[in-house]
Design an enzyme around this catalytic site. Sequence first.
Site, short mmCIF file in Angstrom:
data_model
loop_
_atom_site.label_atom_id
_atom_site.label_comp_id
_atom_site.label_asym_id
_atom_site.label_seq_id
_atom_site.Cartn_x
_atom_site.Cartn_y
_atom_site.Cartn_z
N CYS A 107 -5.53 0.12 -0.04
CA CYS A 107 -4.64 -0.56 -0.97
C CYS A 107 -5.27 -1.74 -1.70
CB CYS A 107 -3.34 -0.97 -0.28
SG CYS A 107 -3.46 -1.34 1.46
N ARG B 71 -11.06 2.08 11.30
CA ARG B 71 -10.18 1.19 12.04
C ARG B 71 -10.65 1.15 13.48
NH1 ARG B 71 -4.24 3.18 9.75
NH2 ARG B 71 -4.81 2.91 7.55
N GLN C 116 -8.03 9.40 4.38
CA GLN C 116 -6.62 9.56 4.06
C GLN C 116 -6.45 10.24 2.69
OE1 GLN C 116 -5.71 5.24 4.43
NE2 GLN C 116 -4.16 5.92 5.88
N ASP D 124 -4.74 9.34 0.33
CA ASP D 124 -3.99 8.13 0.04
C ASP D 124 -3.61 8.05 -1.43
OD1 ASP D 124 -2.81 5.80 0.79
OD2 ASP D 124 -4.67 4.67 1.09
N HIS E 51 -1.48 5.03 -4.24
CA HIS E 51 -0.66 3.83 -4.43
C HIS E 51 0.03 3.93 -5.77
CE1 HIS E 51 -3.37 2.62 -1.21
NE2 HIS E 51 -2.31 1.99 -0.77
N LYS F 153 8.40 1.57 6.27
CA LYS F 153 7.83 2.86 5.88
C LYS F 153 8.67 4.02 6.39
CE LYS F 153 4.86 2.91 9.96
NZ LYS F 153 3.65 3.46 10.54
N HIS G 81 2.78 2.69 -0.99
CA HIS G 81 1.61 3.31 -0.36
C HIS G 81 2.08 4.67 0.14
CE1 HIS G 81 -0.26 -0.78 0.62
NE2 HIS G 81 0.97 -1.07 0.24
#
Length: 612
Positions: free
Chosen positions: A342, A371, A389, A391, A393, A472, A518
């Site tokens: 992000c 992570r 991911q 991912d 946004h 979320k 997200h």
Amino acid sequence: MRVTLPDGTSLELQDGATGADAAAAIGPGLARAALAVRVDGQVRDLSAPLAEGERVEIVTPPRDGQPDPDALWLIRHDAAHVLATAVLELYPGTKISIGPPIEGGFYYDFEFPAGVTVSEDDLPRIEERMREHVRAAEPFVREDVTAGEALERFVREGQDYKVELIEDLVRDQGVETVSLYTNGPFTDLCRGPHGPSTKDVGAFRLQSVAGAYWRGDASRQMLTRIYGTAFFSQEELEAHMRALEEARARDHRRLGRELGLFLLSDYAPGAPFWLPHGMVLFNELTRLVREENAKRGYQEVRTPVLTGVELWRQSGHWDKYKDHMYFTEVDDRLVGLKPMNCPGHTQIYAAERRSYRDLPIRYSEAGLVHRHEPSGVLHGLLRVRAFTQDDAHIFCTEEQIEDEVVGCLEMGFGIYDLFGFEPALELSTRPDNRLGSDEMWDHAEGALRQAMERRGLQFDVGEGEGTFYGPKIDLHMRDSIGRSWQLGTVQLDYQMPERFGLEYTGPDDEPHRPVMIHRALLGSFERFIGILTEHYAGEFPVWLAPVQAVVVPIADRHLEYAREVAETLRAAGARVEVDERAESTRRKIRDAELRNRRASGVAQDRRYTRPR
RNA sequence: GCCGGAGUAGCUCAGCUGGUAGAGCAGCCGCCUUGUAAGCGGCAGGUCGCCGGUUCGAAUCCGGCCUCCGGCUCCA
């Protein structure tokens, strides 16, 4: 008094009659089989008195293949008490805590005396002692006592955990009386209900020993949890154990090795090495995601894996997430590996002046994140430290939030449908460790809730399980042995735009703050492929299958033709192998099937007619 | 990170209470040239997770660390 039976008829009983009396009034067979009574949907002891007008149903062991889930939970709860009974006899001085039935069985948490450790080797001995109590058919006797009496009893017995439980019940719920259940030599603080006696526990087995924090709090005492399961019959128990065994054969860690999908090495715990066949899955999913994103107006971007730590200070990750990040120093500058994409995407957004006409802006990235997860939680592909991911946004206006969230959920369901996945939804609300005001959180949680309610979606709520920047909605799937894993997620964030000072110019020619959504739908390719592998037991649909066809030459003279066939198929875009080994045809076909090739062809002299 | 268990050949596993390592499969070589769930023979392959200690001697006993497995806590 009169009570109503499931078939709608009413039953006349003496005042003060119990569930057992009702069962007896219906028939002696039922009276013998009865375990408990369900009144208006709630299970009670057979010995509990009934009241006028209640709808009453007798809970019994399964009959005619009609299992009653409440009955199973009841005997598992009974089994937990029998377990504690045996443990206290075998290990005097043990402190007991709680022992509930759970999906698939039951457990009981103990604190063993100092110096005593119990391992799985000890389970048969405990089981044997349990069996004695089951054979003895000891009745479960309920007694309601004042909280004071119960406290006195457990203080005297040195059962500190029970003391704490009662104190909390009194303090938090203002209870005045608690119930105790006694079976044989053992008395436990317990809400119940229980069956009439230990004899109904039937077929049981202790399965494993594990550590578990008292009240799930990592800062408190680590207890020893013993897991077990129980069924009414030996046959059911054995079927259950067989099913568990079969589920283990679907384990993605095992299939991953057998099918050549990925490699886990001690050189990089939690960071999978992708093998050629696994990379096919990875790439096919990437292609799918890319196509779906394009259809829905996402623009693909890519942001750095390693950036100066200033970015993470600005985003709030330094404050709230640095324990999970990897840092190093290069040229006297502190840099960090991205744990999320992000902040990177905010930089792309912020690189230009934005107008309300541009919104929503949707950036997608197959982003590699690192992570630092605690060592004890790593698990094959399902819990790793380095993952990619799918991912994205979305930067949008306040008014666009609901449509965008709904769009994400629909897109997610569309993808999950391709695999026959039916994810469970969970709304996760504000955690203790968070950024932002309560008003922001109220607003954000409300928006997510509303988006789901608008679509009539069922969801659970995980209180306090949101991220530090926002609430979320997660999509959960289960692995082969029933563990639930979070895959997709849609998260609402007012924080990040604030912290990076993101703006767009509104129709009023004034600057406004966009909202960020997200969203990752597969979640991560790693975890998704893990679940996918277990879901299909390695037998992937053709479009995903790492090897779609294998050509089997019967003898060397067919080799050339087999290669030609393979080339033709490859030219058409298929993933094809030729089995050129000097092995028997039987063997080559068997191997092709074992390795889950979706199709095999045999190169031969003439058309083969299968013998009868 | 915490509790318990485990690390022996690429994989699955034997190896009793200390005396210096084995099988099957996979691999390689050869034979067989094959018809739908494992053809036949041979060869090679291990600093017994790592480091230290005890001992005449350690895969085996003790300690520390690493990794894995099952949970807990935590998360895609």
